[in-house]
Design a protein around this motif. Structure first.
Motif, PDB file in Angstrom:
ATOM      1  N   LYS A  72       7.033  11.034 -10.733  1.00 22.62           N
ATOM      2  CA  LYS A  72       7.810  11.916 -11.807  1.00 22.62           C
ATOM      3  C   LYS A  72       8.394  10.710 -12.847  1.00 22.62           C
ATOM      4  O   LYS A  72       8.516  11.318 -13.987  1.00 22.62           O
ATOM      5  CB  LYS A  72       8.603  12.882 -11.070  1.00 22.62           C
ATOM      6  N   ALA A  73       8.966   9.805 -12.204  1.00 26.24           N
ATOM      7  CA  ALA A  73       9.622   8.809 -13.332  1.00 26.24           C
ATOM      8  C   ALA A  73       8.444   8.448 -14.368  1.00 26.24           C
ATOM      9  O   ALA A  73       8.850   8.138 -15.272  1.00 26.24           O
ATOM     10  CB  ALA A  73      10.239   7.917 -12.438  1.00 26.24           C
ATOM     11  N   SER A  74       7.255   7.995 -13.938  1.00 22.70           N
ATOM     12  CA  SER A  74       6.376   7.673 -14.712  1.00 22.70           C
ATOM     13  C   SER A  74       5.822   8.645 -15.505  1.00 22.70           C
ATOM     14  O   SER A  74       5.497   8.318 -16.546  1.00 22.70           O
ATOM     15  CB  SER A  74       5.206   6.910 -13.724  1.00 22.70           C
ATOM     16  N   ASN A  75       5.423   9.751 -15.006  1.00 25.25           N
ATOM     17  CA  ASN A  75       4.767  10.887 -15.823  1.00 25.25           C
ATOM     18  C   ASN A  75       5.493  12.182 -15.214  1.00 25.25           C
ATOM     19  O   ASN A  75       4.800  12.865 -14.304  1.00 25.25           O
ATOM     20  CB  ASN A  75       3.428  10.879 -15.584  1.00 25.25           C
ATOM     21  N   PRO A  76       6.538  12.649 -15.935  1.00 21.79           N
ATOM     22  CA  PRO A  76       7.040  13.916 -15.549  1.00 21.79           C
ATOM     23  C   PRO A  76       6.253  15.244 -15.277  1.00 21.79           C
ATOM     24  O   PRO A  76       6.341  16.034 -14.507  1.00 21.79           O
ATOM     25  CB  PRO A  76       8.087  14.058 -16.608  1.00 21.79           C
ATOM     26  N   LYS A  77       4.829  15.024 -16.028  1.00 21.22           N
ATOM     27  CA  LYS A  77       4.155  16.277 -16.078  1.00 21.22           C
ATOM     28  C   LYS A  77       3.199  16.112 -14.766  1.00 21.22           C
ATOM     29  O   LYS A  77       1.996  16.909 -14.539  1.00 21.22           O
ATOM     30  CB  LYS A  77       3.316  16.454 -17.270  1.00 21.22           C
ATOM     31  N   CYS A  78       2.841  14.943 -14.126  1.00 25.71           N
ATOM     32  CA  CYS A  78       1.964  14.614 -13.095  1.00 25.71           C
ATOM     33  C   CYS A  78       2.110  15.778 -12.040  1.00 25.71           C
ATOM     34  O   CYS A  78       3.013  16.070 -11.488  1.00 25.71           O
ATOM     35  CB  CYS A  78       2.361  13.439 -12.503  1.00 25.71           C
ATOM     36  N   LYS A  79       0.895  16.300 -11.763  1.00 25.77           N
ATOM     37  CA  LYS A  79       0.769  17.216 -10.618  1.00 25.77           C
ATOM     38  C   LYS A  79       0.434  16.286  -9.294  1.00 25.77           C
ATOM     39  O   LYS A  79      -0.471  15.410  -9.282  1.00 25.77           O
ATOM     40  CB  LYS A  79      -0.517  18.211 -10.962  1.00 25.77           C
ATOM     41  N   ILE A  80       1.277  16.734  -8.481  1.00 21.85           N
ATOM     42  CA  ILE A  80       1.335  15.574  -7.249  1.00 21.85           C
ATOM     43  C   ILE A  80       0.815  16.858  -5.883  1.00 21.85           C
ATOM     44  O   ILE A  80       1.415  17.701  -5.608  1.00 21.85           O
ATOM     45  CB  ILE A  80       2.559  15.095  -6.722  1.00 21.85           C
ATOM     46  N   LYS A  81      -0.360  16.261  -5.259  1.00 20.49           N
ATOM     47  CA  LYS A  81      -0.643  17.130  -4.166  1.00 20.49           C
ATOM     48  C   LYS A  81      -0.396  16.012  -2.778  1.00 20.49           C
ATOM     49  O   LYS A  81      -1.083  15.087  -2.910  1.00 20.49           O
ATOM     50  CB  LYS A  81      -2.224  17.531  -4.144  1.00 20.49           C
ATOM     51  N   ILE A  82       0.358  16.489  -2.088  1.00 20.02           N
ATOM     52  CA  ILE A  82       0.498  15.730  -0.784  1.00 20.02           C
ATOM     53  C   ILE A  82       0.067  16.616   0.366  1.00 20.02           C
ATOM     54  O   ILE A  82       0.448  17.556   0.753  1.00 20.02           O
ATOM     55  CB  ILE A  82       1.866  15.410  -0.616  1.00 20.02           C
ATOM     56  N   TYR A  83      -0.863  15.894   1.172  1.00 20.02           N
ATOM     57  CA  TYR A  83      -1.365  16.315   2.684  1.00 20.02           C
ATOM     58  C   TYR A  83      -0.309  15.411   3.733  1.00 20.02           C
ATOM     59  O   TYR A  83      -0.586  14.054   3.695  1.00 20.02           O
ATOM     60  CB  TYR A  83      -2.894  16.250   2.700  1.00 20.02           C
ATOM     61  N   ALA A  84       0.565  16.082   4.334  1.00 23.92           N
ATOM     62  CA  ALA A  84       1.117  15.256   5.208  1.00 23.92           C
ATOM     63  C   ALA A  84       1.065  15.564   6.528  1.00 23.92           C
ATOM     64  O   ALA A  84       0.698  16.805   6.842  1.00 23.92           O
ATOM     65  CB  ALA A  84       2.856  15.562   5.117  1.00 23.92           C
ATOM     66  N   LEU A  85       0.832  14.548   7.402  1.00 20.44           N
ATOM     67  CA  LEU A  85       0.296  14.933   8.786  1.00 20.44           C
ATOM     68  C   LEU A  85       1.359  14.482   9.591  1.00 20.44           C
ATOM     69  O   LEU A  85       2.046  13.314   9.674  1.00 20.44           O
ATOM     70  CB  LEU A  85      -0.755  13.924   9.130  1.00 20.44           C
ATOM     71  N   GLU A  86       1.814  15.275  10.416  1.00 20.49           N
ATOM     72  CA  GLU A  86       2.996  14.880  11.527  1.00 20.49           C
ATOM     73  C   GLU A  86       3.050  15.805  12.852  1.00 20.49           C
ATOM     74  O   GLU A  86       2.485  17.039  12.931  1.00 20.49           O
ATOM     75  CB  GLU A  86       4.534  15.065  10.794  1.00 20.49           C
ATOM     76  N   MET A  87       3.187  15.098  13.813  1.00 22.62           N
ATOM     77  CA  MET A  87       2.922  15.861  15.179  1.00 22.62           C
ATOM     78  C   MET A  87       4.208  16.707  15.746  1.00 22.62           C
ATOM     79  O   MET A  87       4.105  17.714  16.459  1.00 22.62           O
ATOM     80  CB  MET A  87       2.287  15.067  16.053  1.00 22.62           C
ATOM     81  N   ASP A  88       5.560  15.919  15.235  1.00 22.87           N
ATOM     82  CA  ASP A  88       6.730  16.389  15.869  1.00 22.87           C
ATOM     83  C   ASP A  88       7.478  17.372  15.269  1.00 22.87           C
ATOM     84  O   ASP A  88       8.257  17.136  14.332  1.00 22.87           O
ATOM     85  CB  ASP A  88       7.452  14.987  16.355  1.00 22.87           C
ATOM     86  N   PRO A  89       7.567  18.641  15.721  1.00 23.17           N
ATOM     87  CA  PRO A  89       8.480  19.371  14.979  1.00 23.17           C
ATOM     88  C   PRO A  89       9.960  19.136  14.927  1.00 23.17           C
ATOM     89  O   PRO A  89      10.955  19.755  14.055  1.00 23.17           O
ATOM     90  CB  PRO A  89       8.367  20.737  15.562  1.00 23.17           C
ATOM     91  N   GLN A  90      10.476  18.174  15.747  1.00 22.11           N
ATOM     92  CA  GLN A  90      11.913  17.520  15.637  1.00 22.11           C
ATOM     93  C   GLN A  90      12.206  17.227  14.238  1.00 22.11           C
ATOM     94  O   GLN A  90      13.521  16.994  13.806  1.00 22.11           O
ATOM     95  CB  GLN A  90      12.219  16.684  16.718  1.00 22.11           C
ATOM     96  N   VAL A  91      11.216  16.622  13.574  1.00 21.49           N
ATOM     97  CA  VAL A  91      11.565  15.984  12.444  1.00 21.49           C
ATOM     98  C   VAL A  91      12.205  16.843  11.276  1.00 21.49           C
ATOM     99  O   VAL A  91      12.976  16.449  10.613  1.00 21.49           O
ATOM    100  CB  VAL A  91      10.287  15.333  11.567  1.00 21.49           C
ATOM    101  N   PHE A  92      11.847  18.268  11.467  1.00 16.48           N
ATOM    102  CA  PHE A  92      12.788  19.357  10.501  1.00 16.48           C
ATOM    103  C   PHE A  92      14.343  19.172  10.585  1.00 16.48           C
ATOM    104  O   PHE A  92      15.041  19.188   9.424  1.00 16.48           O
ATOM    105  CB  PHE A  92      12.171  20.686  10.447  1.00 16.48           C
ATOM    106  N   GLY A  93      14.554  19.144  11.718  1.00 11.78           N
ATOM    107  CA  GLY A  93      16.083  19.083  12.224  1.00 11.78           C
ATOM    108  C   GLY A  93      16.625  17.660  11.638  1.00 11.78           C
ATOM    109  O   GLY A  93      17.733  17.773  11.239  1.00 11.78           O
ATOM    110  N   LEU A  94      15.926  16.591  11.844  1.00 13.18           N
ATOM    111  CA  LEU A  94      16.540  15.259  11.339  1.00 13.18           C
ATOM    112  C   LEU A  94      16.744  15.312   9.950  1.00 13.18           C
ATOM    113  O   LEU A  94      17.362  14.914   9.267  1.00 13.18           O
ATOM    114  CB  LEU A  94      15.555  14.049  11.910  1.00 13.18           C
ATOM    115  N   ILE A  95      15.536  15.849   9.222  1.00 13.43           N
ATOM    116  CA  ILE A  95      15.612  15.589   7.762  1.00 13.43           C
ATOM    117  C   ILE A  95      16.738  16.536   7.355  1.00 13.43           C
ATOM    118  O   ILE A  95      17.390  16.095   6.477  1.00 13.43           O
ATOM    119  CB  ILE A  95      14.363  16.565   7.240  1.00 13.43           C
TER     120      ILE A  95
END
Ligand SMILES: C[S@@+](CC[C@H](N)C(=O)[O-])C[C@H]1O[C@@H](n2cnc3c(N)ncnc32)[C@H](O)[C@@H]1O
Length: 220
Positions: A72-95
């Motif tokens: 976004k700093a490089s191109n504020p109009k950039c469309k970004i698609k992220i596929y995130a892979l994670e096994m452990d639902p505990q990360v939501f609490g940590l975040i």
């Protein structure tokens, strides 16, 4: 989980099952920037107007955070698609325990909206989709091709299933020809398996460690 303040004052945690921290103790956010966003040329690729990222082992989401911030700093109009892979639902609490630096807080607040019941977020040109489960299986759900891959499991001895030739072949099949894979590990077996799966392998930045990280480029 035990909270740790790393060398750049950013927070990480120590995972008691793997007996390892989620990030380098020299600096968690710096690691995301120096070992993932920068070597994957996120700023340069964002100039094209769209960017697809495969973030393997999402954890606390720092690699995605730095990628979004950099793009976004490089191109504020950039469309970004992220596929995130994670096994452990505990990360939501940590975040949600992390009080993020002001510079990154707006983007991290978006990441904080993820939960076991809400695995995808669309906001400000960012489309973040989290695939919850073992990455060896969830990677098969990804039908798109990525411009950048962040490969960030725990270390090869602790998390061996995500450093195999078979898993790397499944990553390779989901990368554009021009894509770059970055990982912090330079272990010989990791590099051998990357080569066997069809990658050209080079040293990546050292960024706070004696050893280099690894960059891998898919061969046709
Ligand atoms: C080193 S941490 C990742 C840190 C993260 N990239 C970040 O920026 O905060 C490793 C992560 O891999 C996840 N993990 C380990 N084995 C996995 C597997 N087989 N499938 C999916 N995720 C896995 C762990 O739950 C942990 O969150």
């Amino acid at each position: 989980m035990k909270q740790i303040i790393t060398g750049d004052n950013s927070i990480t945690f120590e995972n008691p099952v793997y007996e390892q921290a989620y990030h380098s103790l020299s600096g968690a956010l710096s690691e995301a920037k120096l070992k993932y966003a920068e070597p994957c040329k996120i700023a340069e690729k964002a100039k094209s107007g769209s960017l697809t990222i495969l973030d393997i082992c999402f954890g606390l989401g720092y690699n995605s955070l730095l990628a979004i911030h950099t793009a976004k700093a490089s191109n504020p109009k950039c469309k970004i698609k992220i596929y995130a892979l994670e096994m452990d639902p505990q990360v939501f609490g940590l975040i949600n325990k992390i009080d993020m630096d002001q510079e990154y807080a707006a983007i991290y607040n978006m990441i904080k909206r993820l939960s076991k019941d809400k695995l995808s977020i669309k906001q400000g040109g960012v489309d973040l989709q989290l695939h919850l489960g073992d990455a060896r299986e969830t990677i098969l759900e990804i039908k798109d091709k990525a411009d950048a891959v962040f490969l960030d499991p725990f270390s090869p001895p602790k998390n061996p299933e995500l450093w195999t030739e078979e898993f790397f072949s499944n990553i390779h099949a989901r990368m554009k020809k021009s894509a770059i894979l970055a990982t912090y590990s330079c272990a010989a077996l990791v590099r051998i398996n990357l080569v066997r799966a069809g990658f050209d392998v080079k040293d990546g930045p050292h960024a706070g460690r004696y050893a280099p990280s690894t960059l891998a480029f898919p061969l046709p």
